[in-house]
Design an enzyme around this catalytic site. Sequence first.
Site, PDB file in Angstrom:
ATOM      1  N   TYR A 168      66.431 -27.358 100.519  1.00  0.00           N
ATOM      2  CA  TYR A 168      67.407 -27.759 101.459  1.00  0.00           C
ATOM      3  C   TYR A 168      66.644 -27.327 102.946  1.00  0.00           C
ATOM      4  CZ  TYR A 168      69.984 -30.946  97.986  1.00  0.00           C
ATOM      5  OH  TYR A 168      70.219 -31.191  96.631  1.00  0.00           O
ATOM      6  N   HIS A 171      74.838 -22.974 102.172  1.00  0.00           N
ATOM      7  CA  HIS A 171      74.041 -23.749 100.993  1.00  0.00           C
ATOM      8  C   HIS A 171      72.267 -23.640 101.883  1.00  0.00           C
ATOM      9  CE1 HIS A 171      71.992 -25.444  98.127  1.00  0.00           C
ATOM     10  NE2 HIS A 171      72.960 -27.170  97.132  1.00  0.00           N
ATOM     11  N   HIS A 214      67.801 -24.410  97.439  1.00  0.00           N
ATOM     12  CA  HIS A 214      67.405 -25.433  96.198  1.00  0.00           C
ATOM     13  C   HIS A 214      66.220 -26.611  97.151  1.00  0.00           C
ATOM     14  CE1 HIS A 214      71.163 -25.023  93.169  1.00  0.00           C
ATOM     15  NE2 HIS A 214      70.459 -24.482  93.559  1.00  0.00           N
TER      16      HIS A 214
END
Length: 359
Positions: free
Chosen positions: A192, A187, A190
């Site tokens: 992060y 990931h 977004h």
Amino acid sequence: MPQGDLPTPPGSGARALLDEWRSPLGSRLASRVVMSAMTRSAAGPGHVPTEAMATYYARRARHGVGLILTESTAVAAVGDGFPDAPRIITPSQVKGWRTVTSAVHAVGGTIFCQLIHCGRMAHPDYTGGLQPVSSTDRPAAGIIRRSGKPYVAPRRLAVEELPTIVDEFCAAAEASCDAGFDGVELHLAHGYLIDQFLDARVNDRDDEYGGSIVNRCRLALELTQAVIARVGPSRVIARLSPSRWMGGHYEWPDMPAMLDYLIPALDAAGLRALDISCARADYFTTSGSVVRAIRRHWPHLLIAGASLTESEAQAELDARWLDMVTFGRALIANPDLVERWRGGQAVVPYDVRMLDELQ
């Protein structure tokens, strides 16, 4: 860009959304439908996955989802940004995930674990009191949706700490394989931690991990290359969200130049699968536009979607913009979504109350 200028994606030939196919991920998949990663906060004590989670994911696999991406799973306590979220750090957490993967494999499914470090989007309420870390020492704007609390000021990571971040992702990737996952999704999106290095609005560093595009992409590339070296290229997907919804349409400020550098660099690092996410936004004005910008750079597996109808998803496959299509809320509302489409049945509309429990 004219369709004739597109590279030939992997798995050329018939590209029906709902048909079984041989994927570059190393297995036959039941369809080109991907269950997008969605946080459900259903882990048990100690952040251990539960039998209910195993049933939840296996139900989607049984009904024809080609690839399942799990909810975001923290690689370190300090990187946890959600209540009751699963982690993949301790032996008990690995054992819990093994129950999930066994259930999915028993019905012929394929499942990847999404690995996350939330960075400044974490909170001491979820980290065991640890101060979040980031590329910066500035807190994120806004409040945490699940608690109503503001984000706290993070601690700026020192350069010498960044190899530890890479090691945590590598350890989590190896633990995922030990737990029976078919692979992992990194990931990098977004807002992060890794996106906090990529995004020029957040990254205010003046060292080799800040400033220029090359520097801001450095950690993402080092991490991706290291994880691939540990588990192999067919077991790694990277998630990016250069254009998404964050209380409004949000894009990297230098997105075209970033994509022109980062996408070929990820290819050179050995990555063979990309997931372009848009966080509940309209696909065609966010992820869809990114997909069209990067396809000329990216001849490998390309995944995106989340808000498309069946016919729109098929059109993206037919035009060779995408190789697989993600669905989120539609799969919460319809565990048998693929079979409903195959049979020409009506789809149950999503309702936010469906989030109250795993079904």
